[in-house]
Design an enzyme around this catalytic site. Sequence first.
Site, PDB file in Angstrom:
ATOM      1  N   LYS A 112       0.829  -1.212   0.000  1.00 41.48           N
ATOM      2  CA  LYS A 112       0.000   0.000   0.000  1.00 41.48           C
ATOM      3  C   LYS A 112       0.864   1.263   0.000  1.00 41.48           C
ATOM      4  CE  LYS A 112      -4.030  -2.201   0.635  1.00 41.48           C
ATOM      5  NZ  LYS A 112      -3.612  -3.619   0.676  1.00 41.48           N
TER       6      LYS A 112
HETATM    7  C1  LIG Z   1      -4.195  -4.707   0.125  1.00 41.97           C
HETATM    8  C2  LIG Z   1      -3.409  -5.959   0.049  1.00 41.97           C
HETATM    9  C3  LIG Z   1      -3.689  -6.921  -0.920  1.00 41.97           C
HETATM   10  C4  LIG Z   1      -4.828  -6.784  -1.890  1.00 41.97           C
HETATM   11  O1  LIG Z   1      -4.633  -5.764  -2.840  1.00 41.97           O
HETATM   12  P1  LIG Z   1      -5.867  -5.167  -3.655  1.00 41.97           P
HETATM   13  O2  LIG Z   1      -5.318  -4.038  -4.417  1.00 41.97           O
HETATM   14  O3  LIG Z   1      -6.871  -4.737  -2.626  1.00 41.97           O
HETATM   15  O4  LIG Z   1      -6.387  -6.272  -4.495  1.00 41.97           O
HETATM   16  C5  LIG Z   1      -2.884  -8.042  -0.967  1.00 41.97           C
HETATM   17  N1  LIG Z   1      -1.886  -8.225  -0.087  1.00 41.97           N
HETATM   18  C6  LIG Z   1      -1.598  -7.324   0.871  1.00 41.97           C
HETATM   19  C7  LIG Z   1      -0.490  -7.609   1.825  1.00 41.97           C
HETATM   20  C8  LIG Z   1      -2.343  -6.143   0.967  1.00 41.97           C
HETATM   21  O5  LIG Z   1      -2.051  -5.248   1.918  1.00 41.97           O
END
Ligand SMILES: *Cc1c(COP(=O)(O)O)cnc(C)c1O
Length: 494
Positions: A112
Amino acid sequence: MKEKMYLSTRGNQQPLNFYEAILQGIGSDGGLLVPDFDVDKKDLKELLNLNYIDLATEIISTFTPDDVKEDIRQLCKNAYGTGLFPEDVVPVKKAGDVYVTELFQGPTAAFKDMALSLLPYFMTFSLKQKGEEREVMILAATSGDTGKAALEGFKDVEGTSIKVFYPIDGVSPVQKQQMVTQTGNNVDVIGIRGNFDDAQTAVKKAFNSQELKDLCDQHHVFLSSANSINIGRLIPQIVYYFYSYLTLVNNKEIELGQEVNFTIPSGNFGNCLAGYIAKKMGLPIQRFIVASNKNNILTDFFNTGKYDANREFYKTNAPAMDILVSSNLERLVYFLCQDASLVKKYMDQLNETGVYEVDDDIFKKVQKYFTAGCLNEDDVLKVIGKCYDETGYLLDTHTAIGYGVYKQYQKDTNDQTKTILLSTASPYKFPKSVYQAITNEELDEYEAIDALNKKTNVNVPKPLQGIDKREILHTKVIDKESIVDFIGEQIKGL
Ligand SMILES: *Cc1c(COP(=O)(O)O)cnc(C)c1O
């Protein structure tokens, strides 16, 4: 030249320019904002040898007004070039025959950070460009990683404040500890008795509440979103698809123009959707492998064309993917049909009955570019153990799902296309599960951090060192039904 504008997937939104789209965060009709212009195909040769910041500038300025490219370069420098990320930002490594792009080397050890390090700069730049004098209150629902990354991104940013809502029993201990120890004088972290979908639904409701709008007007503030419903979250994520690919070309692992696959641990589908946009911009991607945990609503959608949210919600050892309402799928459906009234029909059906099924036309396209699969919790641990034994690469629980689903796909199809795994979190964010996976021993969460480090020699990321000793600063917990009222009270308090 015509200004680049953004519209809603559901068709009932006045066109917005880039700044307005960033600040508004979501369509006023409840839909998601999408570009109303054709993204130009990039000449890959011109992008070879660019560092991450210059590449990001080229990709991102495709979506912004033409005259601010140098400003965008500065914002990218602020986000990625001030020591919070390594020099190459997203190192590309190898686990056996799979390339692994590590998206977790930033300030909170989760992918993120790729978008949330930049979004606050987009916001403050947009406020300035619009001559906006109101304050912006950022709302974020989190399944664990968005919250911390958004808090780090927005803390002490002038003209902003941020409220993060997390399910008290739906995030890992390390994720929770990261959030409740957050410093900064404009941050608020609130536990919810409910799950991630409850939190996300309430936040979306807050954006559409007339009562809150009126309150905002009285108090000279407006609401915006840090979730991947905000187009400003998606745009920075397109960059690392290009960067991964070009790194392989530069390292002579592939030829320029050669097609690759990406395998992606998915939840809200923002990561994968950014890849789809990269493909539209000319990146030679053959297939996306969409990987889910036991909450396999996306697997079913990609295999049947039917999105059916009437199912049990499971809490798993990959909590950032515990999601049944995968918001960004709405954008994909829109891109595939380009018909906002059809998207609105599907979303109304989803709201009323919990189910929609796309037309054959759309489903054919879905099947052409996407493959999907899922892993249960036991298999996640087995995959971590097996990958570590065979390749020496240590996966976290989420990334293991991307790896395991790809390995299954490879076996089923014998597709030899080179494949890039997007690694979404450091194994040290889920140390107990990862340690158990490679040793069969169960330890306390924080003990597992040291033990894992001793056993594997993989470095503990700086943001997670000594995390158990930090002071807890946020203890508020509320019912999911009271989120909107709570936000109202906060606005009144400004
Ligand atoms: C948010 C997240 C995901 C999923 O990503 P999206 O963009 O919501 O599909 C997968 N793995 C981790 C560790 C995340 O923080």
